[in-house]
Scaffold this active site. Structure first.
Site, mmCIF file in Angstrom:
data_model
loop_
_atom_site.group_PDB
_atom_site.id
_atom_site.type_symbol
_atom_site.label_atom_id
_atom_site.label_comp_id
_atom_site.label_asym_id
_atom_site.label_seq_id
_atom_site.Cartn_x
_atom_site.Cartn_y
_atom_site.Cartn_z
ATOM 1 N N GLU A 167 0.790 -1.237 0.000
ATOM 2 C CA GLU A 167 0.000 0.000 0.000
ATOM 3 C C GLU A 167 0.822 1.288 0.000
ATOM 4 O OE1 GLU A 167 -2.978 -0.042 3.059
ATOM 5 O OE2 GLU A 167 -3.966 -1.775 2.210
ATOM 6 N N GLU A 177 -5.329 -8.525 0.770
ATOM 7 C CA GLU A 177 -5.908 -8.235 2.096
ATOM 8 C C GLU A 177 -7.390 -7.990 1.946
ATOM 9 O OE1 GLU A 177 -4.308 -4.988 4.503
ATOM 10 O OE2 GLU A 177 -2.270 -5.599 3.983
HETATM 11 C C1 BGC Z 1 -2.833 -2.409 6.003
HETATM 12 C C2 BGC Z 1 -2.751 -3.202 7.291
HETATM 13 C C3 BGC Z 1 -3.840 -2.709 8.249
HETATM 14 C C4 BGC Z 1 -5.185 -2.973 7.605
HETATM 15 C C5 BGC Z 1 -6.372 -2.576 8.463
HETATM 16 C C6 BGC Z 1 -4.238 -2.197 5.510
HETATM 17 O O1 BGC Z 1 -4.346 -0.896 5.010
HETATM 18 O O2 BGC Z 1 -2.023 -3.005 5.022
HETATM 19 O O3 BGC Z 1 -1.479 -3.055 7.831
HETATM 20 O O4 BGC Z 1 -3.747 -3.295 9.505
HETATM 21 O O5 BGC Z 1 -5.275 -2.245 6.407
HETATM 22 O O6 BGC Z 1 -6.366 -1.205 8.708
#
Ligand code: BGC
Length: 437
Positions: A159, A352
């Site tokens: 990101e 993610e």
């Molecule tokens: C990030 C993580 C973060 C997650 C939840 C993502 O933007 O890569 O490190 O914990 O979102 O906020």
């Protein structure tokens, strides 16, 4: 009535990669056994992290990684996405830790998928400096030389958009700079770092490389031309600015003149081909012009003076982070990318996706994941070549400026004892994975 917990998920193609994700600074702890990162400096300043906590101990994964790999093996995931802390790699014995972790994962039959940078920059470095990109390529080469005999799948950056916006433009993350548009060199230097690292990894024999970019479909707050224009600009900043240099080898038009003077000459390196494109998705964005109506979103507190406002998405449940639950936003995002970039878009991996909620019987998380996996399947059926899905996150962990107040884990971590307890969502995911074998 059948609940989400009872319903089987749709079938994905054979070879689809199911995994979970974490990052070094959020789980490892053992801060005294590595040099400092920008996050250590930032969290030491009063008022920067909501509960005043630090990641000095976090989940103590550094010492408990065997237990955590056993949890991964019990879950039955194909792959584990973790990050390699650059400050730890720079410290004596640091690479030994990742060596042990990778061995443990391989022995458990879980594919290691390291990310080479997940926001914890060594405190001695600065993304405003162009040279940091070359240093990152050196870091990639060092890690690949050590782990490349067992690691086949690599992620360069996590990101860069959020790191630029939150860390350098509005200062709510480390390193806490409030540069607004003067933060754009940070975006470019990370993108250059990505491209140079792809070259370094290829030179070390790596054949499966991607990047994990955060993206949200952007919707205008209304049909008013001012809102449509504001939403278009936000889409450029969040989505196109980070996708197009990598996929097309160019910056989107409105950004070209705002980027550093030497940026154009770097684009060939930035666009070094990747084998797949990682997308982190949590929620869509609804955007209006300054002065437009509507409640603010639960997103980051953007200062006045920007040409857009983030607006609330009404009529949806929200997670503990205040983010709306919009599963079809994932379908829209991926089909939108597929339409926009056509055959320039390599296979996609959702690197993610997840939500924060309290409790060990975390039915909200099951509902969130169930709905998002279905939405992902819809994208697949619509023709997007999706190859994998990683849940954020394995463990409740240090949620950056929110400290430990937000829990994203499939596994609960007791803040006093650090005891791990699999939540209902862990059992749900395990049963779903078992059912497809
Ligand atoms: C990030 C993580 C973060 C997650 C939840 C993502 O933007 O890569 O490190 O914990 O979102 O906020």
């Amino acid at each position: 009535m059948a609940t989400e917990a009872d319903r089987a998920l749709p079938r994905f193609p054979d070879g689809f990669l199911w995994g979970v994700a974490t990052s070094a600074h959020q789980i490892e702890g053992a801060a005294e056994e590595r040099e400092a990162s920008v996050w250590d400096v930032f969290t030491a300043r009063p008022g920067r992290v909501k509960d005043g906590s630090t990641a000095a101990v976090a989940c103590d994964h550094y010492h408990r990684y065997r237990e955590d790999v056993a949890l991964l093996a019990g879950l039955g995931v194909d792959a584990y996405r973790f990050s390699v802390s650059w400050p730890r790699v720079n410290s004596p014995g640091g690479l030994d830790f990742y060596d042990r972790l990778v061995d443990e994962l391989c022995a458990a039959g879980v594919r290691p998928v390291p990310t080479l940078f997940h926001w914890d920059l060594p405190a001695s470095l600065d993304w405003l400096q162009r040279d940091t990109a070359a240093r990152f390529a050196d870091h990639a080469a060092v890690v690949a030389a050590r782990l490349g005999d067992r690691v086949t799948t690599w992620i360069t950056l996590n990101e860069p958009a959020e790191h630029t916006l939150l860390g350098h433009a509005i200062g709510v993350h480390a390193p806490g700079e409030r540069l607004l548009f003067d933060a754009l060199p940070v975006a470019h230097h990370q993108l250059l770092a990505h491209g140079l690292a792809v070259r370094a990894l290829r030179a070390a024999g790596a054949a499966d490389i991607g990047i994990a970019n955060s993206h949200s479909p952007v919707r205008p707050a209304s049909g008013d031309p001012a809102d449509v224009e504001a939403a278009g600009f936000y889409d450029v900043l969040l989505n196109r600015l980070f996708a197009e240099p990598v996929l097309l080898g160019r910056y989107p038009d409105p950004m070209v003149e705002l980027m550093p003077a030497d940026a154009q000459a770097d684009l060939e390196a930035v666009a070094e081909p990747v084998d797949w494109y990682g997308v982190n998705y949590y929620a869509p964005a609804r955007v209006g012009a300054p002065g437009s109506g509507g409640a603010p979103s639960g997103g980051p507190p953007l200062p006045d003076g920007l040409p857009f406002r983030l607006r609330e998405i009404e009529g949806r449940p929200v997670t503990d982070s205040g983010w709306p639950v919009v599963p079809e936003g994932l379908t829209d995002l991926l089909t939108g990318f597929h339409e926009r970039y056509g055959d320039r878009l390599p296979p996609v991996v959702v690197t993610e996706n997840g939500c924060s909620c309290e409790g060990i019987d975390d039915q909200e998380r099951i509902a969130y994941l169930d709905a998002h996996v279905r939405a992902l399947h819809d994208a697949l059926e619509a023709g997007v070549d999706v190859r994998g899905y990683f849940v954020w996150s394995l463990l409740d962990n240090f949620e950056w400026a929110e400290g430990y107040a937000r829990r994203f884990g499939l596994v609960h971590v007791d803040r006093d004892t650090l005891e791990r307890t699999p939540k209902s969502s862990y059992h749900w995911f395990r049963n779903q994975l078992r059912a497809r074998r």
